[in-house]
Design an enzyme around this catalytic site. Structure first.
Site, PDB file in Angstrom:
ATOM      1  NE  ARG A  86     -35.943  77.805  49.331  1.00  0.00           N
ATOM      2  CZ  ARG A  86     -34.924  77.627  50.155  1.00  0.00           C
ATOM      3  NH1 ARG A  86     -34.889  78.257  51.320  1.00  0.00           N
ATOM      4  NH2 ARG A  86     -33.933  76.815  49.855  1.00  0.00           N
ATOM      5  CE1 TYR A 138     -36.699  81.376  42.958  1.00  0.00           C
ATOM      6  CE2 TYR A 138     -37.184  80.988  45.276  1.00  0.00           C
ATOM      7  CZ  TYR A 138     -36.647  80.559  44.068  1.00  0.00           C
ATOM      8  OH  TYR A 138     -36.071  79.323  43.973  1.00  0.00           O
ATOM      9  CE  LYS A 180     -38.933  74.468  48.396  1.00  0.00           C
ATOM     10  NZ  LYS A 180     -38.476  73.076  48.433  1.00  0.00           N
ATOM     11  CG  HIS A 218     -36.797  69.805  50.962  1.00  0.00           C
ATOM     12  ND1 HIS A 218     -35.567  70.410  51.071  1.00  0.00           N
ATOM     13  CD2 HIS A 218     -37.307  70.195  49.759  1.00  0.00           C
ATOM     14  CE1 HIS A 218     -35.335  71.140  49.984  1.00  0.00           C
ATOM     15  NE2 HIS A 218     -36.370  71.019  49.175  1.00  0.00           N
ATOM     16  CB  CYS A 228     -28.301  68.757  46.616  1.00  0.00           C
ATOM     17  SG  CYS A 228     -27.417  69.969  47.597  1.00  0.00           S
ATOM     18  CG  ASP A 267     -38.979  70.571  46.211  1.00  0.00           C
ATOM     19  OD1 ASP A 267     -37.796  70.426  46.572  1.00  0.00           O
ATOM     20  OD2 ASP A 267     -39.663  71.566  46.497  1.00  0.00           O
ATOM     21  NE  ARG A 309     -35.134  77.220  41.461  1.00  0.00           N
ATOM     22  CZ  ARG A 309     -35.223  76.363  42.477  1.00  0.00           C
ATOM     23  NH1 ARG A 309     -36.006  75.315  42.394  1.00  0.00           N
ATOM     24  NH2 ARG A 309     -34.513  76.531  43.575  1.00  0.00           N
TER      25      ARG A 309
HETATM   26  C1  OXD Z   1     -35.996  74.905  46.966  1.00  0.00           C
HETATM   27  C2  OXD Z   1     -36.931  74.651  45.847  1.00  0.00           C
HETATM   28  O1  OXD Z   1     -35.505  76.033  47.105  1.00  0.00           O
HETATM   29  O2  OXD Z   1     -37.375  73.499  45.733  1.00  0.00           O
HETATM   30  O3  OXD Z   1     -35.735  73.970  47.742  1.00  0.00           O
HETATM   31  O4  OXD Z   1     -37.261  75.572  45.089  1.00  0.00           O
HETATM   32 MN    MN Z   2     -36.832  72.196  47.363  1.00  0.00          MN
END
Ligand code: OXD
Ligand code: MN
Length: 599
Positions: free
Chosen positions: A82, A214, A223, A243, A267, A294, A383
């Site tokens: 991002r 991306y 997002k 989130h 994380c 997420d 990913r």
């Molecule tokens: C992030 C994702 O960047 O979930 O938070 O891809």
């Molecule tokens: Mn995320």
């Protein structure tokens, strides 16, 4: 069908919703595609797209014996994460976007983006991608349409959302009843970092994204819609777009408690959502159910509890670090029908990343012969995209249109020092402060320096579509008569010892902490009251079969008054950045705790 659309070769009659046809026609007139394709989400359509991407080299087949129907996509090396510095929230008043967002006036932003989009789809196909965020029949779900020129985006949107004919039918039904859908316009453009912007127009329910393929910049349902635009919608409609992962913990008595947990990107949300209980817990009958990894949309139900859905239908997970030890459920999920992006490959063409196992890869994420001097074999933000239905722990309740009731909300960041393993907020207002004050070290999920501590309220720093001060006020507003709100906790899995190693084993053992939380919710566990909240001591948490060092037994449960005094000064300064808009109740709470810490 609108006449302008007829100028282009289109393979469908479009929609029965004139507003949608008109928008597609307007975009087509601007971007000048060779063809228009309305996506129905079918297997046939997907197979054709995959064949096309295989032919042009944008999808490479992986080992079909070990990973049937799985693909590798290698992105442009400068398009791997991002781009927060190129992401804007465009509200008429800058104050409404807040100091937490980059801002541009809507007219200027539209002009800038339309200039980039002009003619950008010449020689390309324009895909119309109708999608639904959330179970298709859920009153909590919301719909959108993404227009894109990237077949890779279409294939990913098909996994990550309920995409295609059913979503279009809902959009048409809602549109005819006067409802709106989110409009997302995307083009990979030239994949030039100097011609890349991700713009949000919350008041217009519109997104314009140019120059990146991306996930977080290009899969606009994720997002851009489900967090930035939805947080704005949620504020005006009385719900929360967060989130957060959602996980169900079933105890040996067969009772399931649902927990929503916010952690910054990369994380461990996916790992916690798919946790495998430690051996002793498994034998005793504990089970873990994955709802989402997420994003969480929550709203108060008639009984006053918060009910949550996962608006997504798949996982866009960070590959590095995913292993049989850290996340066996994720590994089981991605054994087939998966798109991998920017991972390495082994000699026999299996996907590979650091932390997976001891094999040496053959090619790195850029397709070069692997050489450690070039850095990690897999990109640190590589990913996998996979359907949630492939996850062995996927909960049947994930498809429940009414959502699941939330018993506890957890906030957490990466903090090498100071912050103990777990503490509980005194009440909702304190919990909102705990979330607002969250700090974490940055990760590879966004471009920029890694490992720098920054405030990341509710893990929403990159995703809140409006002024954080108003967002905190919105959170506080849920504390109303009759509300039966979840308890709020803070965790830190990332505390380090003097030798720089993590003090807590994490992964499956995190269930020990979740068990304490559930007991607290049920009024069955002890805690020690401190100015920062309620802490367990090492004897209250079930640490059976764990070999924790003496240092860990002390530091993980230690409230360091001196250190917290300095932390609260920092929190006070952070709240002050939002000026007079910061809710008084939050400032009062910060002062109350700072005074206790000073005493
Ligand atoms: C992030 C994702 O960047 O979930 O938070 O891809
Ligand atoms: Mn995320």
């Amino acid at each position: 069908m609108n006449a302008a659309v007829d100028l282009f070769k289109t393979d469908s009659q479009g929609s029965r919703l004139e507003a949608l046809n008109a928008w597609v026609a307007e975009v087509a007139a601007l971007t000048q595609p060779d063809r228009i394709h309305w996506c129905d989400g079918s297997d046939t359509e997907n197979a054709a797209l995959v064949r096309q991407m295989q032919a042009d080299g944008s999808l490479l087949p992986l080992n079909a014996d070990t990973h049937p129907n799985s693909w590798l996509h290698r992105s442009s090396p400068s398009d791997v994460a991002r781009v927060e510095h190129l992401t804007f929230v465009c509200t008429p008043q800058q104050e409404d976007a807040g100091p937490n967002n980059h801002w541009m006036a809507p007219a200027e932003a539209h002009a800038k983006m339309d200039a980039l989009f002009a003619g950008c789809m010449r020689g390309r196909t324009l895909y119309v991608v109708p999608y639904c965020m959330g179970p298709i029949d859920s009153p909590l779900a919301r719909c959108g349409v993404e227009i894109t020129d990237s077949p890779y985006v279409v294939a990913n949107m098909r996994i990550m959302t309920r995409m295609g004919a059913a979503a279009l039918a809902r959009i048409e039904r809602e549109g005819e009843a006067g409802g709106a859908f989110v409009k997302g316009l995307h083009s990979i453009g030239e994949l030039d970092p100097d011609r890349r912007f991700i713009m949000h127009f919350p008041g217009e329910l519109t997104i314009k994204s140019y120059g990146s393929g991306y996930g977080g910049n290009a899969l606009l349902g994720k997002k851009c819609h489900a967090l930035r635009i939805a947080s704005h919608q949620a504020r005006s409609e009385g719900w929360l777009a967060e989130h957060m992962l959602i996980v169900g913990i079933e105890n040996p008595q067969g009772e399931t408690h649902y927990i929503a947990a916010a952690f910054p990107s990369a994380c461990g949300k996916t790992n916690l959502a798919m946790l495998i209980p430690p051996e002793g817990y498994r034998q005793a009958g504990w089970k873990v159910w994955t709802i989402g990894d997420d994003i969480c949309w929550m709203r108060p139900g008639a009984d006053g509890r918060l009910y949550a859905i996962n608006p997504e239908a798949g996982f866009f997970g960070v590959a590095p670090g995913t292993s049989q030890k850290s996340n066996p459920n994720a590994l089981a999920s991605i054994g087939r029908d998966t798109i991998f992006t920017n991972v390495a490959v082994t000699e026999d063409n299996q996907p590979w990343w650091e932390g997976l196992d001891k094999r040496t890869p053959k090619r790195d994420w850029q397709g070069r012969s692997f050489d450690p001097v070039n850095g990690p074999a897999a990109h640190p933000n590589s990913r996998f995209t996979v359907s949630a239905r492939q996850c062995p722990s996927y909960s049947p309740r994930a498809e429940d249109p009414q959502g699941v009731p939330i018993s506890a909300i957890v906030f957490g960041g990466r903090r090498a020092s100071l912050v103990p393993l777990v503490f509980e907020a005194r009440d909702w207002t304190h919990g909102v402060l705990v979330g607002a004050a969250m700090g974490s070290e940055t990760t590879a999920a966004a471009t920029g320096a890694v490992g720098v501590m920054r405030r990341d309220p509710m893990a929403m720093k990159p995703f809140c579509g409006y002024n954080f001060a108003d967002y905190f006020a919105h959170w506080l507003s849920f504390d109303q008569a009759g509300a039966k709100l979840p308890k709020i906790f803070h965790v830190n899995w990332f505390r380090k010892g003097d030798d720089g190693q993590f003090l807590w084993p994490g992964f499956g053992d995190n269930l020990r902490v979740l068990e304490w939380m559930i007991k607290r919710v049920k009024g069955q566990a002890e805690a020690v009251e401190t100015p920062i909240g309620y802490l367990p001591d090492a004897d209250t948490l079930n640490l059976q079969d764990l070999s924790l060092s003496d240092e860990a037994r002390v530091k993980l449960f230690w409230f360091d008054q001196e250190g917290w005094r300095a932390e609260f000064d920092g929190i006070g300064q952070f709240l002050a950045e939002f000026g007079a808009r910061t809710p008084q109740a939050l400032k009062d709470e910060q002062r109350r705790i700072a005074a206790l810490l000073a005493g």
